[in-house]
Write an enzyme that holds these catalytic residues in place. Structure first.
Site, PDB file in Angstrom:
ATOM      1  N   SER A   1       0.806   6.496   2.791  1.00 28.93           N
ATOM      2  CA  SER A   1       1.449   7.475   3.679  1.00 28.93           C
ATOM      3  C   SER A   1       2.707   8.066   3.057  1.00 28.93           C
ATOM      4  O   SER A   1       3.413   7.397   2.291  1.00 28.93           O
ATOM      5  CB  SER A   1       1.839   6.801   4.995  1.00 28.93           C
TER       6      SER A   1
ATOM      7  N   GLU B   1      -9.245  -1.812   5.991  1.00 25.39           N
ATOM      8  CA  GLU B   1      -8.076  -1.933   6.869  1.00 25.39           C
ATOM      9  C   GLU B   1      -8.497  -1.854   8.344  1.00 25.39           C
ATOM     10  O   GLU B   1      -8.081  -2.654   9.173  1.00 25.39           O
ATOM     11  CB  GLU B   1      -7.058  -0.831   6.569  1.00 25.39           C
TER      12      GLU B   1
ATOM     13  N   GLN C   1       0.835  -1.203   0.000  1.00 27.84           N
ATOM     14  CA  GLN C   1       0.000   0.000   0.000  1.00 27.84           C
ATOM     15  C   GLN C   1       0.867   1.250   0.000  1.00 27.84           C
ATOM     16  O   GLN C   1       1.678   1.441   0.906  1.00 27.84           O
ATOM     17  CB  GLN C   1      -0.883  -0.016   1.249  1.00 27.84           C
TER      18      GLN C   1
END
Lengths: 387, 414
Positions: free
Chosen positions: B117, B232, B114
């Site tokens: 961030s 998530e 993923q």
């Protein structure tokens, strides 16, 4: 798996919610708290007719024969409004002592009659355990039950007895020998000669407490409930079931405090915006939600364990009590805090819930005591401790 | 209210048990087992059949999981792929993307990571600065991502990038699938305070992504990412609930002292009794303060277990979980920290430098270093509280200064 209330339980929940909303507004609760009785006997008759007082009492003893789950459904609603009633002491303590006692030894005629009268709402009863020491532990039971022929003669003092000054019968924990376990549970009529009962000052006016002085109070041997040589076998499950009941009641009260506080934060405007928009306020509310929802899980699970009489009860009863009463305490405090200045006025309802939270947190043993009971219920006794 | 199987569930359980007996051989290789699971749809039972699932009810999925655990069979591929990227592609992807990616994902042949961030976009995820510029049919992506689990193993990444900085921050984001083997991708392990590197930094220098690997429309990246993040939170929260039934309880010795975060998680989930055992062994079981805390932590475990029953019930009745599920990750974090703290209190100085052969103390030592991360990754505890209060309790958002103006004009971190 179905960890949710069934249709019948939901109906009971709805009807309890309606009835309590109609008959127990805060004004009514406060007005009743000023009377010696602390509740409305007509209202008690009415909930008895609805079957609440005999809800979980087996049919053979004149009860409705439903389970502890139905009982906690009603208790949760009662807690939400601080419902003034001898219900907790009578149905959730005294009746449980009689029901649990009947599993150990058949009930005497008088004891069976008392249970039937409690279930029918015709009589009220309570459990007298604590003494001036205030602890729910064997060494603190000092009230003496001396055998005299076919009678027991009782001498001593009981304190913090819920509704003790008005109950028709007092299920009394008394000592007949020196050893810790030499305890007997006796059904003592409220008007027994030699018994002096006084309403005690109580921080929570919606839950009355009494001091009972026993001076040569005489009851027949048949007043004994359960094993007359070892009443712990009756008293322990009674306390565990009482803990489950108090947890369910406290859940309703905690939910009420949380709902009230949350609504207020959305209405109250400071610095040009609702205080609910400040993270400092939001985070308190998020934590309270977690505490209340966790408590709901614990109280409901404990209700199921009690209904099924599962082996887990000695651990789960105290677990639920500790979890929910702590959450109620936190929620009642936060309710005042989130209301700001108005929250600590006498006029506002918040202090009544704070007072109830204070009392529920320590009645039937405080949180540390219940955590210790939880460990012992799991079989984790301190090393070297006597059983 | 009854926690036992209904007759329907009991029948289902029998069938599933039969299927497992017929299809699972102890000692089967992971890749073979993954294939069996994928072919039968059990790798993602809740997905529609056309995408490789079974279109199963939640009851079926839950019972399968319970029965699978009982026989010690490994779970289907986890990580970012099946739990997060899969549902996002099913909800927002093209038919071609579903066709291409879901199969290998279910068979565990392709690992996913993923790419959300960034150094300047942690809690404020919409502040990402990684740029995606369209030239012809190809996007050119440059920027830096961080906290990327399994980047070094991943074949594909789900990526949030900014296609237009002149738009307000949420509106200028688009969602992509990125080839982790593409030119310009550099992966650097990120050593955490434990000394190990579970995460990575991913640097992208003019990485090319064909436009047909865009997921959702231009500027819909924020909305698409919400699907990923909701999955998530669900996975992290439910992780704290699963496996805590009595059958699955493990002894402390079974927890691997050298283990990763994941194994630690397993230990935490399954170990309420292990704490008691540790206290007994350390001679701390008579300490009233330790006993009080043991009971408090035990209660946290149990409350999570009971809440799990409420969530399972809601799912089995075909309802989405309610209020009770929203606090899952937060309450799990609080539990994990309480466990670590209690282990240190019990072990005392023994936890300062545990000998390698003392697994008990080793777990205490390591767990203490692991837990500060748990209340940060997957959304900090503070962000969780914002989410709970705003989305569940309906409390108004803080006034914002950065939501309306062009992203290029607002103050940024990083």
């Amino acid at each position: 798996m179905d960890f949710a209330f069934n249709d019948e339980q939901r109906e009971i929940q709805e009807s309890a919610k309606r009835l309590i909303a109609e008959t127990a507004s805060l004004d009514q609760v406060v007005a009743l708290s000023g009377s010696e009785l602390g509740y409305d006997p007509e209202a008690y008759k009415h909930i008895a007719e609805l079957g609440w007082t005999g809800m979980h009492v087996p049919e053979e003893f004149g009860g409705v024969g439903l389970t502890y789950v139905e009982l906690i459904v009603v208790l949760e609603q009662m807690g939400g409004s601080l419902y003034p009633s001898p219900f907790f002491a009578s149905v959730c303590l005294a009746a449980n002592a009689l029901i649990e006692g009947s599993k150990i030894a058949p009930l005497s005629d008088d004891n069976a009659a008392l249970l039937a009268a409690i279930a029918a709402g015709e009589k009220t009863a309570t459990l007298a355990y604590t003494e001036p020491g205030g602890k729910y532990i064997p060494p603190d039971v000092k009230l003496a039950a001396r055998r005299d022929g076919d009678d027991y003669v009782l001498n001593g003092t009981k304190n913090y007895v819920i509704d003790g000054h008005t109950a028709d019968a007092i299920v009394t924990v008394a000592r007949f020998g020196e050893a810790d376990g030499e305890i007997v549970l006796l059904n003592v009529p409220g008007d027994a000669p030699g018994l002096t009962r006084t309403e005690a000052h109580a921080v929570d006016p919606t839950r009355k407490l009494a001091t009972l002085e026993f001076a040569d109070v005489r009851v027949p041997a048949s007043a004994a409930i359960g094993d007359p040589e070892f009443a712990w076998s009756t008293l322990n499950p009674t306390m565990q079931l009482g803990a489950v009941a108090l947890a369910a009641e406290s859940l309703g009260a905690a939910q009420h405090c949380f709902d009230t506080a949350l609504t207020y934060t959305k209405d109250r405007v400071q610095f040009g915006r609702p205080i609910a928009s400040f993270q400092a306020v939001k985070h308190i509310c998020a934590d309270l939600l977690m505490a209340v929802e966790g408590s709901r899980s614990a109280a409901y699970y404990a209700g199921w364990v009690a209904a099924e009489q599962r082996d887990e009860l000695p651990a789960i009863g105290p677990l639920a009590k500790a979890q929910v009463c702590e959450a109620f305490w936190e929620t009642a405090k936060a309710n005042i805090q989130l209301h700001g200045g108005i929250g600590f006025t006498y006029e506002h309802e918040a202090h009544y819930y704070y007072r109830r939270a204070t009392s529920s947190r320590v009645l039937l043993g405080d949180t540390s005591f219940n955590r210790e009971m939880l460990l012992q219920g799991l079989g984790v006794a301190p090393v070297g401790a006597p059983n | 209210m009854d926690l036992r199987d209904t007759p329907g569930e009991a029948k289902l359980r029998e069938e599933i048990r039969g299927w497992l007996e017929a299809n699972y051989e102890p000692g089967i290789s992971q890749s073979d087992w993954y294939k069996v699971l994928a072919e039968s749809g059990w790798a993602a039972p809740l997905w529609p059949e056309q995408y490789g699932g079974r279109g199963a009810s939640a009851s079926e999925a839950i019972i399968f999981n319970q029965e699978r655990q009982k026989i010690g069979a490994e779970p289907p591929p986890t990580g970012i792929g099946v739990p997060m990227a899969g549902p996002t592609i099913i909800a927002h992807g093209t038919e071609e993307q579903k066709e291409r990616f879901l199969g290998p994902m279910l068979r565990g042949e392709e690992v996913w990571c993923q790419l959300f961030s960034e150094p300047g976009a942690g809690s404020d995820l919409a502040a990402i600065q990684t740029r995606a510029e369209l030239k012809g049919d190809t996007w050119h992506v440059s920027g830096q991502k961080v906290w990327t689990t399994h980047a070094q193993l991943a074949r594909w990444g789900i990526l949030m990038a900014r296609h237009d900085p002149s738009l307000p921050k949420h509106a200028g984001i688009t969602y992509f699938i990125m080839d982790m083997q593409a030119e310009g991708v550099e992966i650097v392990p990120l050593k955490e305070m434990t000394g190990e590197a579970v995460f990575n930094e991913v640097f992208m220098d003019d990485v090319e992504i064909p436009d047909d690997l865009r997921v959702g429309a231009l500027g819909e990246g924020w909305k698409v990412s919400m699907t990923t993040l909701a999955n998530e939170r669900m996975a992290l929260g439910l992780g704290g609930l699963g496996g805590s039934d009595e059958d699955a309880e493990i002894k402390l010795e079974e927890a691997d002292a050298e283990s990763s975060l994941e194994t630690m998680g397993k230990f935490i989930r399954r170990g309420p009794r292990a704490l008691i055992e540790l206290a007994e062994r350390a001679g701390a079981i008579n300490d009233p303060l330790i006993r009080d805390e043991l009971a408090r932590v035990y209660t946290m475990y149990e409350v999570n277990r009971f809440t799990g029953y409420r969530i399972t019930t809601a799912l089995m009745k075909g309802r989405g979980p309610g209020v009770e599920a929203s606090t899952g990750k937060l309450s799990y974090n609080l539990l994990v920290r309480a466990v670590a703290d209690l282990m240190i209190r019990i072990a005392g100085v023994g936890a300062l430098g545990a000998p390698d052969d003392d697994k008990l103390l080793k777990v205490a030592e390591r767990l203490n270093l692991v837990v500060p991360a748990t209340s940060i990754y997957g959304g900090t505890d503070q962000i969780q509280r914002n989410i709970i209060s705003e989305r569940v309790l309906g409390m108004p958002k803080e006034p914002r200064t950065d939501a309306e103006q062009p992203f290029s004009e607002i103050k940024k971190g990083g």
